[in-house]
Design a protein around this motif. Structure first.
Motif, PDB file in Angstrom:
ATOM      1  N   GLU A   1     -33.709  37.342  22.433  1.00  0.00           N
ATOM      2  CA  GLU A   1     -32.440  36.528  22.564  1.00  0.00           C
ATOM      3  C   GLU A   1     -31.476  36.785  21.459  1.00  0.00           C
ATOM      4  OE1 GLU A   1     -31.084  33.617  20.924  1.00  0.00           O
ATOM      5  OE2 GLU A   1     -32.617  33.822  19.342  1.00  0.00           O
TER       6      GLU A   1
ATOM      7  N   ARG B   1     -37.395  33.232  24.823  1.00  0.00           N
ATOM      8  CA  ARG B   1     -37.157  31.975  24.021  1.00  0.00           C
ATOM      9  C   ARG B   1     -36.889  32.571  22.607  1.00  0.00           C
ATOM     10  NH1 ARG B   1     -42.750  29.283  24.886  1.00  0.00           N
ATOM     11  NH2 ARG B   1     -42.525  28.920  22.566  1.00  0.00           N
ATOM     12  N   PRO B   2     -36.327  31.801  21.947  1.00  0.00           N
ATOM     13  CA  PRO B   2     -35.940  32.241  20.222  1.00  0.00           C
ATOM     14  C   PRO B   2     -37.238  32.308  19.497  1.00  0.00           C
ATOM     15  CG  PRO B   2     -34.521  30.278  20.925  1.00  0.00           C
ATOM     16  CD  PRO B   2     -35.745  30.579  21.928  1.00  0.00           C
TER      17      PRO B   2
ATOM     18  N   THR C   1     -32.255  36.091  17.581  1.00  0.00           N
ATOM     19  CA  THR C   1     -33.643  36.778  17.109  1.00  0.00           C
ATOM     20  C   THR C   1     -33.433  38.215  17.072  1.00  0.00           C
ATOM     21  OG1 THR C   1     -34.847  34.843  18.421  1.00  0.00           O
ATOM     22  CG2 THR C   1     -36.111  36.986  17.859  1.00  0.00           C
TER      23      THR C   1
ATOM     24  N   TYR D   1     -30.190  42.648  23.956  1.00  0.00           N
ATOM     25  CA  TYR D   1     -30.064  41.254  24.123  1.00  0.00           C
ATOM     26  C   TYR D   1     -30.329  40.716  25.314  1.00  0.00           C
ATOM     27  CZ  TYR D   1     -27.160  41.567  19.903  1.00  0.00           C
ATOM     28  OH  TYR D   1     -26.765  41.584  18.691  1.00  0.00           O
ATOM     29  N   ASP D   2     -31.414  39.739  25.425  1.00  0.00           N
ATOM     30  CA  ASP D   2     -31.828  39.097  26.708  1.00  0.00           C
ATOM     31  C   ASP D   2     -31.861  37.518  26.482  1.00  0.00           C
ATOM     32  OD1 ASP D   2     -33.118  38.052  28.827  1.00  0.00           O
ATOM     33  OD2 ASP D   2     -34.641  39.709  28.956  1.00  0.00           O
ATOM     34  N   ALA D   3     -31.032  36.751  26.873  1.00  0.00           N
ATOM     35  CA  ALA D   3     -30.777  35.531  26.851  1.00  0.00           C
ATOM     36  C   ALA D   3     -31.902  34.560  27.370  1.00  0.00           C
ATOM     37  CB  ALA D   3     -29.564  34.882  27.099  1.00  0.00           C
ATOM     38  N   THR D   4     -32.533  35.164  28.252  1.00  0.00           N
ATOM     39  CA  THR D   4     -33.745  34.540  29.082  1.00  0.00           C
ATOM     40  C   THR D   4     -35.074  34.327  28.131  1.00  0.00           C
ATOM     41  OG1 THR D   4     -34.652  36.453  30.010  1.00  0.00           O
ATOM     42  CG2 THR D   4     -33.084  35.234  31.244  1.00  0.00           C
TER      43      THR D   4
END
Length: 98
Positions: free
Chosen positions: A17, A59-60, A20, A54-57
């Motif tokens: 994400e 978890r941090p 991170t 970048y992959d917003a799905t």
């Protein structure tokens, strides 16, 4: 923040994400002083050349080392390779000597 790496073979990209991944990029960025990692580790990590995604799905705190092609087939497991070689060796023993 603690970074947890999840590896799925074949590794073709590194995804996390945004916050991170930004932290990881900062860690890997060349600096005059590297307080968080040894120079050898930093050199090895920078040499990989895998794209950072970048992959917003995700978890941090998690970094996924994964295939970029979702249909990519992972290499055989150790158990599969062991079974293959066991069958191969057994088949060779069954052949009569010429």
């Amino acid at each position: 923040m603690e970074l947890l790496f999840v590896r799925t073979e074949p590794v073709q990209e590194i995804a996390a994400e945004p916050a991170t991944l930004d932290l990881l990029i900062d860690i890997l960025r060349p600096k005059e002083d590297e307080p968080r990692a040894t120079p050898e580790l930093m050199t090895a990590a920078r040499a990989m050349g895998w794209p950072l995604v970048y992959d917003a799905t995700i978890r941090p705190g998690y970094v996924h080392c994964r295939p970029s092609n979702p249909d990519a087939v992972p290499p055989p497991s150790v158990e599969e390779m062991t079974e293959y070689f066991r069958a191969f060796m057994d088949a060779g023993r069954e052949q009569p000597d010429a």
